[in-house]
Write an enzyme that holds these catalytic residues in place. Structure first.
Site, PDB file in Angstrom:
ATOM      1  N   ILE A 143      -1.302  -2.790 -10.479  1.00  0.00           N
ATOM      2  CA  ILE A 143      -0.472  -3.674  -9.643  1.00  0.00           C
ATOM      3  C   ILE A 143      -0.676  -3.322  -8.173  1.00  0.00           C
ATOM      4  O   ILE A 143      -0.434  -4.132  -7.287  1.00  0.00           O
ATOM      5  CB  ILE A 143       1.010  -3.570 -10.071  1.00  0.00           C
ATOM      6  CG1 ILE A 143       1.802  -4.745  -9.551  1.00  0.00           C
ATOM      7  CG2 ILE A 143       1.623  -2.243  -9.662  1.00  0.00           C
ATOM      8  CD1 ILE A 143       3.135  -4.933 -10.240  1.00  0.00           C
ATOM      9  N   TYR A 154      12.800   6.555 -20.114  1.00  0.00           N
ATOM     10  CA  TYR A 154      11.355   6.751 -20.311  1.00  0.00           C
ATOM     11  C   TYR A 154      11.086   7.211 -21.754  1.00  0.00           C
ATOM     12  O   TYR A 154      10.219   6.662 -22.447  1.00  0.00           O
ATOM     13  CB  TYR A 154      10.868   7.790 -19.298  1.00  0.00           C
ATOM     14  CG  TYR A 154       9.435   8.215 -19.438  1.00  0.00           C
ATOM     15  CD1 TYR A 154       8.396   7.324 -19.225  1.00  0.00           C
ATOM     16  CD2 TYR A 154       9.110   9.540 -19.760  1.00  0.00           C
ATOM     17  CE1 TYR A 154       7.063   7.732 -19.330  1.00  0.00           C
ATOM     18  CE2 TYR A 154       7.786   9.951 -19.861  1.00  0.00           C
ATOM     19  CZ  TYR A 154       6.782   9.047 -19.650  1.00  0.00           C
ATOM     20  OH  TYR A 154       5.472   9.449 -19.750  1.00  0.00           O
TER      21      TYR A 154
HETATM   22  N1  SER Z   1       4.914  13.912 -16.993  1.00  0.00           N
HETATM   23  C1  SER Z   1       5.853  13.017 -17.579  1.00  0.00           C
HETATM   24  C2  SER Z   1       7.126  13.025 -16.832  1.00  0.00           C
HETATM   25  O1  SER Z   1       7.455  14.054 -16.308  1.00  0.00           O
HETATM   26  C3  SER Z   1       6.099  13.399 -19.008  1.00  0.00           C
HETATM   27  O2  SER Z   1       5.373  12.553 -19.819  1.00  0.00           O
HETATM   28  O3  SER Z   1       7.794  12.040 -16.775  1.00  0.00           O
END
Ligand code: SER
Length: 326
Positions: free
Chosen positions: A39, A146
């Protein structure tokens, strides 16, 4: 193995992993057969070394047009919002991480893409997961959006394997340390920032506590894991989208001590912020036997070797006045 005619698409090509995976893939398959997309505008080096297309992965139409235009057969789907940024905007993280992956899987199903790689993360684990030597198949109880999107993404990918016979693969990456492009908005980012600050200022203020121990991996091993998993015989895989992989585990204080062996006047202070709670919910170390057994995973870098190489590469860039750090 990849037949020579297959064209490859990389999403998130300007990011930490993409900016190094694209050159690695171009070296193997030829510059013109690896279509980099993001993007944002990538570095001139990346844009100049082969095809680049602007792509918002939340737009199924844009994605479909690029797949058709370049007759894409393999996708490395790296576009994602990481853990710390995700907590500032959970809705956006869901939109990009979930809808982006759904678009990639649906477009692949409809348009004849054969193979998809989508990274997962140690963020799939949570407070209820065993923290030491975290098993491959265990409790997934993420506390970040996440992590929620990565758990759902692993299952969604596995669903497309079962239901549509689409070849979807992925590793649960630990913190990735690299010297090329800075990571964007993760909880493990301190383990990259510390090197830049050590070289430029000889001081670093760490946003995690000194004793916080997390699993980590150096970029050459990350690239090796992606390429080895994607080349593995699909019929030998018992898992597909969720392989535990690791290379080392260290605490913030242990990393500082290792850096001090090279730069004795380096000093660190610790001021934990909201990322401490995220780190506390993640494993300290990972059991990656399934990856070792099913596709021969084997890392090359430990803490000492990674630290020496990071300081050498970043130190050289600094001496040449080319160390870009915000
Ligand atoms: N490095 C990533 C994070 O800290 C972990 O998948 O969000």
């Amino acid at each position: 193995m990849t037949p020579d005619s297959d064209t490859i698409l990389v999403t998130g090509a300007a990011g930490q992993i993409g900016s190094e995976l694209v050159p690695a893939l171009r070296k193997i398959h030829g510059d013109s057969r690896v279509i980099a997309t993001d993007i944002i505008q990538p570095s001139p080096a990346l844009a100049g070394s082969g095809p680049f297309e602007k792509l918002d992965v939340t737009s199924r139409q844009e994605l479909g047009e690029i797949i058709k235009k370049h007759r894409i057969k393999i996708i490395y789907h790296l576009a994602a919002i990481l853990s710390a940024t995700g907590e500032k905007s959970p809705q956006k993280a869901w939109e990009v991480n979930m809808n982006g992956l759904y678009n990639v899987l649906e477009a692949s199903r409809e348009l004849g893409v054969k193979q998809v790689f989508c990274p997962s993360s140690i963020a799939v684990f949570g407070p209820a997961t065993p923290r030491v030597n975290t098993p491959q198949d265990t409790i997934l109880s993420p506390t970040t959006i996440y992590g929620v999107t990565k758990v759902a993404g692993e299952h969604l990918g596995e669903y497309y394997v079962r239901k549509y016979n689409l070849d979807v693969r992925g590793c649960r990456f630990p913190g990735i340390i690299s010297s090329e492009t800075l990571p964007g908005g993760g909880t493990t980012d301190y383990a990259v920032a510390i090197f830049y600050e050590a070289i430029i200022h000889r001081r670093y203020t760490c946003f995690l506590k000194p004793e916080t121990r997390l699993p980590m991996m150096y970029m050459p091993d990350c690239l090796k894991s992606i390429l080895t998993l994607m080349a593995a015989d699909f019929n030998r895989l018992k898992h597909h989208t969720n392989f535990n992989v690791t290379a080392m585990s260290f605490s913030a204080a242990e990393l500082a001590t290792e850096i001090k062996k090279h730069l004795p006047d380096f000093e660190v202070e610790y001021r934990p912020d909201f990322r401490q709670a995220i780190a506390d919910s993640w494993p300290e170390s990972i059991d990656d036997r399934a990856a070792r057994e099913e596709w021969g995973w084997q890392p090359d870098y430990d803490l000492a070797r990674m630290t020496a190489e990071m300081l050498q590469i970043l130190g050289e860039k600094h001496r040449q006045g080319k160390l870009a750090y915000p």
